[in-house]
Design an enzyme around this catalytic site. Structure first.
Site, PDB file in Angstrom:
ATOM      1  N   HIS A  44      32.159  48.328  15.420  1.00  0.00           N
ATOM      2  CA  HIS A  44      31.365  48.104  14.227  1.00  0.00           C
ATOM      3  C   HIS A  44      32.281  47.887  13.027  1.00  0.00           C
ATOM      4  O   HIS A  44      33.485  48.179  13.084  1.00  0.00           O
ATOM      5  CB  HIS A  44      30.426  49.280  13.991  1.00  0.00           C
ATOM      6  N   GLU A  46      32.710  49.389  10.221  1.00  0.00           N
ATOM      7  CA  GLU A  46      33.396  50.549   9.663  1.00  0.00           C
ATOM      8  C   GLU A  46      34.647  50.900  10.477  1.00  0.00           C
ATOM      9  O   GLU A  46      35.726  51.131   9.917  1.00  0.00           O
ATOM     10  CB  GLU A  46      32.453  51.755   9.636  1.00  0.00           C
ATOM     11  N   CYS A  74      25.908  53.878  11.386  1.00  0.00           N
ATOM     12  CA  CYS A  74      25.103  54.436  12.475  1.00  0.00           C
ATOM     13  C   CYS A  74      25.533  55.874  12.756  1.00  0.00           C
ATOM     14  O   CYS A  74      26.688  56.253  12.561  1.00  0.00           O
ATOM     15  CB  CYS A  74      25.236  53.581  13.727  1.00  0.00           C
ATOM     16  N   THR A 195       9.622  15.971  18.785  1.00  0.00           N
ATOM     17  CA  THR A 195      10.995  15.727  18.337  1.00  0.00           C
ATOM     18  C   THR A 195      11.878  15.320  19.506  1.00  0.00           C
ATOM     19  O   THR A 195      12.726  14.434  19.385  1.00  0.00           O
ATOM     20  CB  THR A 195      11.560  16.987  17.650  1.00  0.00           C
ATOM     21  N   ASP A 199      13.496  11.741  19.114  1.00  0.00           N
ATOM     22  CA  ASP A 199      14.908  11.722  18.715  1.00  0.00           C
ATOM     23  C   ASP A 199      15.880  12.026  19.854  1.00  0.00           C
ATOM     24  O   ASP A 199      17.075  11.726  19.727  1.00  0.00           O
ATOM     25  CB  ASP A 199      15.148  12.737  17.588  1.00  0.00           C
TER      26      ASP A 199
END
Length: 505
Positions: A44, A46, A74, A195, A199
């Site tokens: 993490h 920290e 946490c 789409t 495309d």
């Protein structure tokens, strides 16, 4: 904290289902360590910042240093040890936090633990920017679905397509490069079947953005008919893994499924049809439109949509070459209507508690009232005291299941809550009503200002909470609770609430 935010942004698109978090360690106004969360199972922010400081010979300075972190540390064991333990182990005396953890299971636990151990904790530093960084994670853990960004390229005459003879692209190279950046910062890219047919896109990352994310991003296609050519480019894995193909599925079901799979943020690249459907279902959280100085002249018009889709309360304009990019946030409406639950949304249980779905019964007219608030451009939040959980008469999981069922029914009418905030005991992150903190916490989470919000309650504690928080107005539904505090409006029941909201909102 701004340097910590810069660290956090390095993780955008890389950390799902976790949030992107950054941290820096400061000693005598000098940064001695910095870190960011690089992905699931990795350190993490920290602990990365602490390791960085130690690797540069600053171990002895940690006991007099300050940690700046964008999200609450946490306090529980997951894939990695709790960050709070690392903070205590290295005797870091001060922690500055951008925003609390939005996950109800952990919210406030890390802050409370550090404070109990004598660590000086300050919360709310650059909070708005820190909350924006985790908007996808917050959406998933509070509403069970990804944060959805709609993106579309539009011509000057409002068309989403140009003649084939004019080339493939509406927008210029600078805009397309910005789209690649956007793709690199989300967990998935989603398009509709039309789409794909029109495309035939690859839906991948290119150039330096592919180097940043060599595994690409999750590709999602939604189609009513399933009429997709087997040779379509999106079927090619291209290192991104097999795409997800949903045929004839309800949008809410698909988005809940994607949330369950751990996707925090999705970019929907589409014409008007899919964007309109998402908007009408209350699923479009952010809108990005690239306006190009060309004329389309074709039938596909972006502006053939509900008028309110074209008016986003807070927006941003930025130029990209000859194009202009509009960006608007639904969550920045800066106003909300907050509803109490028992006695307002559902029939009051009297002196007891609603302990299961079989005991939950919507009050007359309440779904229509919630829909009026949403159609008026307000977010809607549920503020409820659930002491049955605190007393052990029902579990937190049972409460969450009840609220999930409630949201499912409300969603069928386009009236689902944008946030649910429940007092379940002293560890839930805020005190119970009549303290204003439940409402002010909800306002921060939804990015709204209390002084332009409304509260609908049925007891003195609801009205007292609203008045202490400084809301614009309050309405009271008569129930078994004696009336000691006057609200701005008094109703004998919820049947007339929709009409009232039409007048005052």
């Amino acid at each position: 904290m701004k340097r910590a935010l810069a660290e956090a942004r390095k993780g955008l698109g890389l950390t799902a289902p976790n949030p992107a978090v950054g941290a820096v360690l400061v000693w005598q106004n000098t940064i001695i360590g910095k870190g960011w969360h690089k992905g699931v199972g990795q350190g993490h922010a920290e602990t990365e910042a602490i390791s960085d400081a130690v690797s540069h010979g600053h171990q002895g300075k940690l006991s007099t240093a300050s940690l700046y972190v964008t999200l609450e540390p946490c306090s529980t064991q997951g894939r990695t040890p709790p960050c709070c333990s690392a903070i205590l182990l290295n005797r870091i005396p001060k922690v500055f936090v951008g925003c609390p953890d939005p996950d109800a299971r952990h919210r406030g636990a890390g802050l409370k633990f550090l404070t109990s151990q004598g660590v000086e904790v300050r919360v709310g530093v650059e909070e708005d920017r820190c909350r924006e960084i985790i908007r996808g994670f917050r959406m998933r853990v509070t509403q069970g679905r990804p944060y959805i960004i709609g993106k579309v390229g539009v011509t000057l005459d409002g068309k989403t397509q140009i003649p084939a003879s004019e080339g493939r692209w509406i927008t210029g190279e600078s805009s397309r490069e910005d789209v690649q950046r956007l793709r690199s910062e989300v967990d998935g890219i989603c398009v509709g079947g039309e789409t794909i047919r029109a495309d035939d896109p690859f839906l991948n990352l290119r150039g330096r953005w592919r180097k940043r994310r060599p595994l690409g991003l999750k590709r999602i296609v939604l189609s009513e008919t399933g009429n997709i050519p087997s040779t379509a480019n999106f079927f090619l894995e291209d290192g991104c893994g097999a795409p997800l193909f949903f045929r004839g599925r309800k949008l809410k079901e698909v988005m809940q499924e994607l949330g369950t799979s751990g996707l925090n943020t999705i970019l929907v690249e589409s014409g008007g049809t899919l964007l309109k459907a998402l908007f009408l279902e209350g699923l479009l959280d952010e809108l990005i439109v690239y306006f190009a100085p060309v004329m389309g002249g074709g039938p596909a018009s972006f502006f053939d949509l509900p008028g309110s889709l074209h008016h986003w309360p807070v927006s941003e304009w930025k130029s990209f070459g000859s194009d202009m990019r509009f960006r608007g946030w639904r969550g920045s409406a800066t106003k909300a209507v907050f509803f109490d639950r028992d006695g307002v949304v559902n029939a009051s249980p009297g002196s007891g508690y609603v302990l299961g779905w079989d005991q939950f019964h919507f009050n007359p007219g309440i779904i229509a009232a919630i829909k009026v608030a949403k159609d008026s451009g307000y977010l809607v939040g549920l503020l409820t005291s659930q002491r049955g959980v605190e007393k052990g008469e029902m579990s937190l999981g049972e409460l969450e299941d009840l609220h999930h069922r409630m949201q499912t029914v409300l969603g069928e009418s386009g009236a689902s809550f944008d946030g649910i905030f429940a007092y379940t005991g002293p560890d839930c992150g805020f005190p119970n009503k009549p303290s204003p903190e439940m409402l002010t916490h909800a306002a921060r989470t939804l990015d709204v200002n209390p002084d332009v919000c409304w509260m609908i309650g049925d007891a003195d504690r609801d009205i007292a909470m609203a008045q202490s928080a400084g809301v614009k107005g309050s309405s009271r539904i008569l129930s078994e609770h004696p009336v000691g505090l006057a609200a701005d409006h008094l109703l004998s029941g919820t049947a007339d609430l929709a009409d009232l909201l039409r007048m005052v909102l």
